[in-house]
Design an enzyme around this catalytic site. Structure first.
Site, PDB file in Angstrom:
ATOM      1  CB  ILE A  52      -1.001   0.030   1.188  1.00  0.00           C
ATOM      2  CG1 ILE A  52      -0.311  -0.218   2.526  1.00  0.00           C
ATOM      3  CG2 ILE A  52      -2.129  -0.956   0.962  1.00  0.00           C
ATOM      4  CD1 ILE A  52      -1.225  -0.015   3.735  1.00  0.00           C
ATOM      5  CE1 TYR A 141      -4.640  -2.872  14.817  1.00  0.00           C
ATOM      6  CE2 TYR A 141      -6.041  -3.212  16.742  1.00  0.00           C
ATOM      7  CZ  TYR A 141      -5.835  -3.321  15.381  1.00  0.00           C
ATOM      8  OH  TYR A 141      -6.803  -3.861  14.588  1.00  0.00           O
ATOM      9  CG  PHE A 169     -16.613  -5.112  19.982  1.00  0.00           C
ATOM     10  CD1 PHE A 169     -17.002  -4.111  19.086  1.00  0.00           C
ATOM     11  CD2 PHE A 169     -16.527  -4.779  21.313  1.00  0.00           C
ATOM     12  CE1 PHE A 169     -17.300  -2.818  19.506  1.00  0.00           C
ATOM     13  CE2 PHE A 169     -16.831  -3.495  21.758  1.00  0.00           C
ATOM     14  CZ  PHE A 169     -17.218  -2.519  20.861  1.00  0.00           C
TER      15      PHE A 169
END
Ligand code: UDP
Length: 329
Positions: A52, A141, A169
């Site tokens: 990317i 993160y 979640f």
């Protein structure tokens, strides 16, 4: 319609590729294989080895394949590693996403579904957690994913790039129809660790903390089947392709289960009485994380159908039994 799936060779990405195909889309997988697995991509799906960060190449691929929208998974996703090595997370996740957005802008692609996380909330002030809860991630993160969400909002404001950010979640389980599943190295997630212990690949599983303010003293999490997650990505994509506005949605089953409950269910399903030890708390683990998914239920009609603990564990068990060493065997 052609959908570029960055990180499509990873755990959640590969399940979304399956759901895209079922729903009549043509996924094109774009992955640098730093953590993804070639075997996770079906043979009839175009697979591009690419990074990317490579704006020119990503733009070229988007133009060559006449990409209509992007689903973006490519990221580093280990909480512990993010604390030890923040540079990797700001580079791969934040800068990588910025580069991807630039490639999209260059190629005129203006719809993106983004893989976010419940880690953007940090220690919740109330459960269930709604999308309007405070965003105060406790690890790098989570911070890196929150920065990307903010970047997406700015690209929408300035360049009309529409996005849906999906805050997962605890993703778990495996496809009942394709031979794909969870395979991280190193593995840090509870369910794979439990099942690797049940099959004898690991000697024991540890409970991290038995003194939490919960009924049995162990942490409570909201486990959501990866196939239900996959379905939500397709609904989000369809929403954007119909001209829908940018949105942020939680994805959880809205049910909480403790670490002990997960272990007990796994013992019942596998019929193996494996060894469990108790250890100290793991730094940064909130006691209870349970989603409110009301927003995506009411706005997009998402209904989790596979997220009972039995289905989560039994589909994961089938994958682990067939692949004791993950994709390597
Ligand atoms: N956990 C545990 N033992 C392990 C791994 C995880 O007790 O070996 C607990 C962890 O403290 C958390 C829950 O299991 O409460 C889920 O952890 P996981 O790493 O799977 O996902 P997270 O909630 O961190 O995203």
């Amino acid at each position: 319609m052609n959908i570029l799936v960055t990180g499509g060779a990873g755990y959640i990405g590969s399940h979304v590729v399956e759901e895209l195909q079922k729903s009549g889309f043509t996924p094109i997988v774009y992955d640098n294989f730093s953590t993804g697995h070639e075997e996770a991509v079906p043979e009839d799906v175009q697979l591009i080895e690419g990074d990317i960060h490579d704006v020119r190449f990503a733009k070229h691929i988007m133009e060559q394949f006449k990409i209509d929208a992007v689903i973006h998974f490519a990221a580093s996703s280990l909480v512990g590693e993010s604390m030890a090595n923040p540079s990797k997370y700001y580079f791969n996740n934040v800068e990588g996403s910025l580069h991807l957005l630039e490639a999209m802008r260059g190629a005129g692609v203006d719809r993106i579904v983004f893989s976010s996380t419940a880690a953007v909330y940090g220690e919740p002030e109330q459960v269930p957690i709604t999308e309007d809860s405070k965003l105060q991630p406790t690890n790098v993160y989570g911070r890196s994913k929150l920065m990307i969400e903010k970047m997406l909002a700015d690209y929408d404001m300035a360049y009309d790039m529409r996005y849906v950010a999906l805050r997962y979640f605890n993703a778990a389980g495996a496809s009942p129809t394709r031979d794909i599943g969870e395979d991280h190295n190193p593995e840090s997630h509870l369910i794979p660790l439990i099942l690797k212990t049940a099959q004898g690949v690991r000697k024991q599983v540890a409970i991290f903390g038995t003194d939490y303010p919960t009924e049995d003293g162990t942490c409570i999490r909201d486990y959501i089947h990866v196939c239900d997650l996959a379905k939500a990505h397709v609904l989000a994509l369809q929403h954007l392709l119909k001209g829908g506005a940018s949105r942020v949605y939680n994805l959880g089953s809205e049910n909480g289960f403790s670490v002990r409950q997960m272990i007990d269910s796994a013992k019942k399903i596998t019929a193996v009485d494996f060894t469990v030890v108790e250890e100290a708390r793991r730094a940064g683990d909130p006691a209870v994380l349970i989603a409110s998914s009301e927003r995506i239920r009411s706005e997009l009609g998402w209904v989790p159908e596979h997220s009972s603990v039995d289905e989560v564990i039994s589909t994961a068990w089938k994958w682990h039994k067939g692949h004791p060493q993950g994709y390597n065997g």
